[in-house]
Motif scaffolding. Sequence first.
Motif, PDB file in Angstrom:
ATOM      1  N   GLN A 155     -35.190 -10.664 110.690  1.00  0.00           N
ATOM      2  CA  GLN A 155     -34.146 -11.253 111.513  1.00  0.00           C
ATOM      3  C   GLN A 155     -32.908 -10.379 111.429  1.00  0.00           C
ATOM      4  OE1 GLN A 155     -33.596 -15.633 111.798  1.00  0.00           O
ATOM      5  NE2 GLN A 155     -31.555 -15.240 110.990  1.00  0.00           N
ATOM      6  N   SER A 156     -32.433  -9.942 112.569  1.00  0.00           N
ATOM      7  CA  SER A 156     -31.281  -9.032 112.626  1.00  0.00           C
ATOM      8  C   SER A 156     -30.157  -9.653 113.448  1.00  0.00           C
ATOM      9  CB  SER A 156     -31.687  -7.696 113.252  1.00  0.00           C
ATOM     10  OG  SER A 156     -32.754  -7.103 112.536  1.00  0.00           O
ATOM     11  N   LYS A 157     -28.931  -9.268 113.117  1.00  0.00           N
ATOM     12  CA  LYS A 157     -27.760  -9.799 113.822  1.00  0.00           C
ATOM     13  C   LYS A 157     -27.021  -8.690 114.541  1.00  0.00           C
ATOM     14  CE  LYS A 157     -23.505 -12.461 113.175  1.00  0.00           C
ATOM     15  NZ  LYS A 157     -22.571 -13.077 112.204  1.00  0.00           N
ATOM     16  N   ASN A 158     -26.695  -8.964 115.793  1.00  0.00           N
ATOM     17  CA  ASN A 158     -25.870  -8.068 116.590  1.00  0.00           C
ATOM     18  C   ASN A 158     -24.446  -8.620 116.554  1.00  0.00           C
ATOM     19  OD1 ASN A 158     -24.624  -6.427 118.447  1.00  0.00           O
ATOM     20  ND2 ASN A 158     -25.858  -7.094 120.202  1.00  0.00           N
ATOM     21  N   ASP A 159     -23.579  -7.979 115.798  1.00  0.00           N
ATOM     22  CA  ASP A 159     -22.219  -8.488 115.624  1.00  0.00           C
ATOM     23  C   ASP A 159     -21.356  -8.340 116.874  1.00  0.00           C
ATOM     24  OD1 ASP A 159     -22.461  -9.355 112.933  1.00  0.00           O
ATOM     25  OD2 ASP A 159     -22.314  -7.274 112.265  1.00  0.00           O
ATOM     26  N   LYS A 160     -21.767  -7.468 117.797  1.00  0.00           N
ATOM     27  CA  LYS A 160     -20.953  -7.247 118.994  1.00  0.00           C
ATOM     28  C   LYS A 160     -21.840  -7.279 120.241  1.00  0.00           C
ATOM     29  CE  LYS A 160     -17.468  -4.450 116.605  1.00  0.00           C
ATOM     30  NZ  LYS A 160     -16.761  -3.146 116.566  1.00  0.00           N
ATOM     31  N   PRO A 161     -22.379  -8.463 120.600  1.00  0.00           N
ATOM     32  CA  PRO A 161     -23.210  -8.536 121.806  1.00  0.00           C
ATOM     33  C   PRO A 161     -22.377  -8.310 123.064  1.00  0.00           C
ATOM     34  CG  PRO A 161     -22.715 -10.737 120.974  1.00  0.00           C
ATOM     35  CD  PRO A 161     -22.215  -9.764 119.951  1.00  0.00           C
ATOM     36  N   ARG A 162     -22.987  -7.721 124.061  1.00  0.00           N
ATOM     37  CA  ARG A 162     -22.294  -7.490 125.328  1.00  0.00           C
ATOM     38  C   ARG A 162     -22.048  -8.830 126.024  1.00  0.00           C
ATOM     39  NH1 ARG A 162     -24.938  -5.219 129.157  1.00  0.00           N
ATOM     40  NH2 ARG A 162     -27.021  -5.550 128.244  1.00  0.00           N
ATOM     41  N   LEU A 163     -20.875  -8.943 126.661  1.00  0.00           N
ATOM     42  CA  LEU A 163     -20.494 -10.166 127.365  1.00  0.00           C
ATOM     43  C   LEU A 163     -20.212  -9.851 128.829  1.00  0.00           C
ATOM     44  CD1 LEU A 163     -17.926 -11.583 124.735  1.00  0.00           C
ATOM     45  CD2 LEU A 163     -20.385 -12.043 124.879  1.00  0.00           C
ATOM     46  N   ASP A 164     -20.404 -10.878 129.680  1.00  0.00           N
ATOM     47  CA  ASP A 164     -20.019 -10.688 131.084  1.00  0.00           C
ATOM     48  C   ASP A 164     -18.524 -11.000 131.245  1.00  0.00           C
ATOM     49  OD1 ASP A 164     -19.677 -13.436 131.100  1.00  0.00           O
ATOM     50  OD2 ASP A 164     -21.550 -13.846 132.163  1.00  0.00           O
ATOM     51  N   ARG A 165     -18.048 -10.955 132.445  1.00  0.00           N
ATOM     52  CA  ARG A 165     -16.616 -11.136 132.678  1.00  0.00           C
ATOM     53  C   ARG A 165     -16.134 -12.531 132.280  1.00  0.00           C
ATOM     54  NH1 ARG A 165     -15.591  -8.160 138.565  1.00  0.00           N
ATOM     55  NH2 ARG A 165     -16.158  -6.040 137.874  1.00  0.00           N
ATOM     56  N   ASP A 166     -17.046 -13.493 132.265  1.00  0.00           N
ATOM     57  CA  ASP A 166     -16.681 -14.859 131.905  1.00  0.00           C
ATOM     58  C   ASP A 166     -16.864 -15.124 130.418  1.00  0.00           C
ATOM     59  OD1 ASP A 166     -16.094 -15.505 134.563  1.00  0.00           O
ATOM     60  OD2 ASP A 166     -18.216 -15.913 134.984  1.00  0.00           O
TER      61      ASP A 166
END
Length: 217
Positions: A155-166
């Motif tokens: 199990q891995s964690k992405n500390d900075k996932p990409r976000l959309d404009r909202d």
Amino acid sequence: CISPEKFAGKGYKPEDMDKKAAMEMEAISKSIRLDGAQMDCCAQHYYRWHVNRVKSVAFRMAEMDTIRTIGIDTFGQLVEDMLFANYGRTDRIMPLDKKSFNQEVRDFLNAISHKNLILTHHSADIWEDNKPTKKTKPASSFSKIGHYTSVAVQQSKNDKPRLDRDGNKLEPVWTLKVLDCQANTELCGLELLFDDSIQFGQLAMLVYPDSNEEDWS
């Protein structure tokens, strides 16, 4: 407790003094009951008392018909405690000298393996030729864990996932990847579950698609 110095001046060689002390310490350890009183004489016997208490709980759970799944978090820490219970708090035990420790871990797993088991570990980097390989393994003093598991996942964690404009996530924060799977080799290397879907029952149904979901509760 017993130290090699107890046998000084009695005709023993230094290596025989160590063996004699270890034998007497082991005899004391074997006298500590699963439900015995706390031992505070030395680190080895404290950890023996502690490990025995954990094992006694696991054994009772393994005999309960109402319990289908036992989780040990982290199993890597329990294994470390078992190591200390056999040899004291030391990291200078050579692999060939870990026979009693390895046997205890194997016996413990065999005794509760009729239940579904979840054995968590922290991850450790794999090094070759003094260089990191970008691969990981379970952080554990017991090197044979792969022989006792049907599926190994990371199990891995992405500390900075990409976000959309909202501000909505475009990619998951948590990812579950199958590292090894004896029961369903086609799953090896796949990222299967994400975020809230990371659940034992969902993973089990992917590994054993013909089973019933209630079997994994």
